[in-house]
Motif scaffolding. Structure first.
Motif, PDB file in Angstrom:
ATOM      1  N   THR A  69       0.907  -1.159  -0.006  1.00 14.36           N
ATOM      2  CA  THR A  69       0.001   0.119  -0.055  1.00 14.36           C
ATOM      3  C   THR A  69       0.853   1.080   0.306  1.00 14.36           C
ATOM      4  OG1 THR A  69      -0.046   0.080   2.521  1.00 14.36           O
ATOM      5  CG2 THR A  69      -2.051  -1.200   1.353  1.00 14.36           C
ATOM      6  N   LEU A  70       0.370   2.343  -0.667  1.00 21.13           N
ATOM      7  CA  LEU A  70       0.737   3.639  -0.533  1.00 21.13           C
ATOM      8  C   LEU A  70       0.239   4.239   0.535  1.00 21.13           C
ATOM      9  CD1 LEU A  70       1.523   4.464  -4.352  1.00 21.13           C
ATOM     10  CD2 LEU A  70       3.226   3.884  -2.735  1.00 21.13           C
ATOM     11  N   SER A  71       0.647   4.856   1.514  1.00 22.67           N
ATOM     12  CA  SER A  71      -0.352   5.679   2.315  1.00 22.67           C
ATOM     13  C   SER A  71       0.609   6.781   2.874  1.00 22.67           C
ATOM     14  CB  SER A  71      -0.578   4.937   3.839  1.00 22.67           C
ATOM     15  OG  SER A  71       0.647   4.638   4.308  1.00 22.67           O
ATOM     16  N   ARG A  78      -3.473  10.932  11.608  1.00 24.03           N
ATOM     17  CA  ARG A  78      -4.205  10.122  10.943  1.00 24.03           C
ATOM     18  C   ARG A  78      -3.462   9.549   9.678  1.00 24.03           C
ATOM     19  NH1 ARG A  78      -9.316  13.392   9.619  1.00 24.03           N
ATOM     20  NH2 ARG A  78      -7.560  15.277   9.478  1.00 24.03           N
ATOM     21  N   ARG A  79      -3.754   8.322   9.272  1.00 24.71           N
ATOM     22  CA  ARG A  79      -2.939   7.876   7.817  1.00 24.71           C
ATOM     23  C   ARG A  79      -4.328   7.578   6.986  1.00 24.71           C
ATOM     24  NH1 ARG A  79       1.854   5.326   8.026  1.00 24.71           N
ATOM     25  NH2 ARG A  79       1.251   3.605   6.740  1.00 24.71           N
ATOM     26  N   GLN A  80      -3.938   7.802   5.745  1.00 23.30           N
ATOM     27  CA  GLN A  80      -4.959   7.430   4.623  1.00 23.30           C
ATOM     28  C   GLN A  80      -4.064   6.914   3.612  1.00 23.30           C
ATOM     29  OE1 GLN A  80      -8.180   8.310   4.044  1.00 23.30           O
ATOM     30  NE2 GLN A  80      -7.773   6.971   2.273  1.00 23.30           N
ATOM     31  N   MET A  81      -4.576   5.672   3.350  1.00 19.74           N
ATOM     32  CA  MET A  81      -4.160   4.919   2.159  1.00 19.74           C
ATOM     33  C   MET A  81      -4.451   5.691   0.919  1.00 19.74           C
ATOM     34  SD  MET A  81      -4.985   1.024   1.019  1.00 19.74           S
ATOM     35  CE  MET A  81      -5.332   0.625   2.656  1.00 19.74           C
ATOM     36  N   VAL A  82      -3.394   5.810  -0.068  1.00 13.25           N
ATOM     37  CA  VAL A  82      -3.954   6.505  -1.094  1.00 13.25           C
ATOM     38  C   VAL A  82      -3.580   5.838  -2.446  1.00 13.25           C
ATOM     39  CG1 VAL A  82      -3.207   8.828  -0.077  1.00 13.25           C
ATOM     40  CG2 VAL A  82      -1.415   7.410  -1.134  1.00 13.25           C
ATOM     41  N   GLY A  83      -3.165   4.431  -2.448  1.00 12.84           N
ATOM     42  CA  GLY A  83      -2.856   3.899  -3.532  1.00 12.84           C
ATOM     43  C   GLY A  83      -2.489   2.165  -3.136  1.00 12.84           C
ATOM     44  N   LEU A 189      -6.978  -6.670  -0.261  1.00 11.69           N
ATOM     45  CA  LEU A 189      -7.237  -6.060   0.936  1.00 11.69           C
ATOM     46  C   LEU A 189      -8.376  -6.675   1.762  1.00 11.69           C
ATOM     47  CD1 LEU A 189      -7.425  -2.476  -0.526  1.00 11.69           C
ATOM     48  CD2 LEU A 189      -5.516  -3.717   0.405  1.00 11.69           C
ATOM     49  N   THR A 190      -8.183  -6.624   3.113  1.00 15.97           N
ATOM     50  CA  THR A 190      -9.118  -7.040   4.245  1.00 15.97           C
ATOM     51  C   THR A 190     -10.451  -5.873   4.028  1.00 15.97           C
ATOM     52  OG1 THR A 190      -8.527  -5.519   6.022  1.00 15.97           O
ATOM     53  CG2 THR A 190      -7.408  -7.688   5.758  1.00 15.97           C
ATOM     54  N   ARG A 191     -11.612  -6.208   4.272  1.00 15.66           N
ATOM     55  CA  ARG A 191     -12.714  -5.181   4.242  1.00 15.66           C
ATOM     56  C   ARG A 191     -12.516  -3.923   4.914  1.00 15.66           C
ATOM     57  NH1 ARG A 191     -18.257  -8.795   3.758  1.00 15.66           N
ATOM     58  NH2 ARG A 191     -17.507 -10.030   2.113  1.00 15.66           N
ATOM     59  N   GLU A 192     -11.570  -4.152   6.026  1.00 15.35           N
ATOM     60  CA  GLU A 192     -10.996  -3.097   6.872  1.00 15.35           C
ATOM     61  C   GLU A 192     -10.408  -2.054   6.046  1.00 15.35           C
ATOM     62  OE1 GLU A 192     -11.922  -6.013   9.900  1.00 15.35           O
ATOM     63  OE2 GLU A 192     -10.920  -5.867   8.020  1.00 15.35           O
ATOM     64  N   ALA A 193      -9.460  -2.701   5.087  1.00 12.60           N
ATOM     65  CA  ALA A 193      -8.392  -1.935   4.461  1.00 12.60           C
ATOM     66  C   ALA A 193      -9.329  -1.451   3.170  1.00 12.60           C
ATOM     67  CB  ALA A 193      -7.385  -2.738   3.898  1.00 12.60           C
ATOM     68  N   MET A 194     -10.379  -2.139   2.578  1.00 16.68           N
ATOM     69  CA  MET A 194     -11.160  -1.645   1.439  1.00 16.68           C
ATOM     70  C   MET A 194     -11.944  -0.214   2.116  1.00 16.68           C
ATOM     71  SD  MET A 194     -12.761  -4.949  -0.175  1.00 16.68           S
ATOM     72  CE  MET A 194     -13.994  -4.217  -1.096  1.00 16.68           C
ATOM     73  N   ALA A 195     -12.567  -0.447   3.152  1.00 16.80           N
ATOM     74  CA  ALA A 195     -13.282   0.822   3.723  1.00 16.80           C
ATOM     75  C   ALA A 195     -12.145   2.042   3.858  1.00 16.80           C
ATOM     76  CB  ALA A 195     -13.713   0.236   5.200  1.00 16.80           C
ATOM     77  N   ASP A 196     -11.075   1.839   4.275  1.00 14.09           N
ATOM     78  CA  ASP A 196      -9.919   2.994   4.219  1.00 14.09           C
ATOM     79  C   ASP A 196      -9.772   3.538   2.926  1.00 14.09           C
ATOM     80  OD1 ASP A 196      -8.246   4.655   5.026  1.00 14.09           O
ATOM     81  OD2 ASP A 196      -6.634   3.211   5.143  1.00 14.09           O
ATOM     82  N   TYR A 197      -9.471   2.430   2.063  1.00 15.06           N
ATOM     83  CA  TYR A 197      -9.018   2.962   0.695  1.00 15.06           C
ATOM     84  C   TYR A 197     -10.249   3.521  -0.120  1.00 15.06           C
ATOM     85  CZ  TYR A 197      -6.706   2.226  -3.969  1.00 15.06           C
ATOM     86  OH  TYR A 197      -6.151   2.534  -5.153  1.00 15.06           O
TER      87      TYR A 197
END
Length: 248
Positions: A69-71, A78-83, A189-197
């Motif tokens: 992941t790119l974050s 706070r961290r945001q996944m961007v790619g 991705l897990t569903r948690e990571a999908m939600a973030d993305y």
């Protein structure tokens, strides 16, 4: 930065799983020989940081296997996944010593690395590689614009469908998928990571995945396995006028 270096004896580039999609896709035998002279391999375990934002790195790399992941971390922590980085995606910039984002392995990742300065010098002598890198950079720009549309204008269901269609294309190694074929892949991705993305809540992701399953658009096998019986039906759920779109 924790990592494991390893070398593969007598690497046959023609048998590489990303050979026809990576930065070396159009390299001729002479250019491949030059790349071989400056390349090495690194592996990272799931959860390990490959590169920290702002860190000086002495290599650029292609993802051979696994997902990263790119974050970005904001001032308030706070961290945001961007790619996402999947097989054949490129890490780093030849003319830049640092990277702009944290790069983290979310599965076991293998990188084919090239020493940055020799790679930068090599670009002027290897037109097929420099042209391919330019194409990949422009594709990345198109993907970023596509993702702005997905995040800013699409409904939750359309976001999920778009994400699944993009992953399907990448997993099949083609921008076009045979609509009559049965497409199956493991979600990176897990569903948690999908939600973030996707800028959604976990509950929304789960609800929309269940809705797509209930409507026979997708079939879920276990926690990560997704089967798409009719790719056209999935595309109809994306809200796109065309079936384009690549992954940022």
């Amino acid at each position: 930065m924790q990592h494991t270096d390893f070398r593969l004896e007598k690497v046959n580039c023609s048998a590489c799983p990303i050979r026809h999609r990576a930065v070396c896709a159009r390299a001729d035998d002479n250019e491949l020989e030059k790349l071989n002279a400056i390349k090495f391999y690194r592996s990272f375990k799931a959860g390990e940081t490959i590169v920290w934002a702002g860190e000086e790195v002495d290599f650029v790399a292609s993802v051979v296997g696994g997902v990263a992941t790119l974050s970005q971390t904001m001032e308030d922590g706070r961290r945001q996944m961007v790619g996402l980085l999947l097989g054949s995606d490129f890490i780093g910039r030849p003319n830049r010593e640092t990277v702009a984002y944290d790069v983290t392995a979310i599965s076991d990742v293998t990188l084919c690395c090239f020493r940055r300065k020799p790679f930068q010098e090599l670009l002027s002598d290897t037109p097929h590689i420099s042209q391919r890198l330019l194409e990949m950079t422009l594709d990345e720009l198109d993907a970023a614009r596509e993702w702005m549309l997905i995040l800013g204008r699409k409904t939750a269901r359309e976001k999920i469908a778009s994400f699944l269609s993009i992953i399907a294309r990448r997993e099949t190694g083609s921008d076009t998928v045979d609509t009559g074929s049965n497409v199956a892949f493991d979600l990176p991705l897990t569903r948690e990571a999908m939600a973030d993305y996707l800028g959604l809540t976990l509950e929304t992701v789960s609800r929309q995945m269940s809705s797509l399953k209930r409507d026979d658009v997708i079939v879920l096998e276990g926690k990560r396995r997704v089967v798409i019986p009719d790719f056209n039906a999935l595309l109809e759920e994306t809200g796109d006028d065309a079936d384009g779109g690549v992954l940022v």
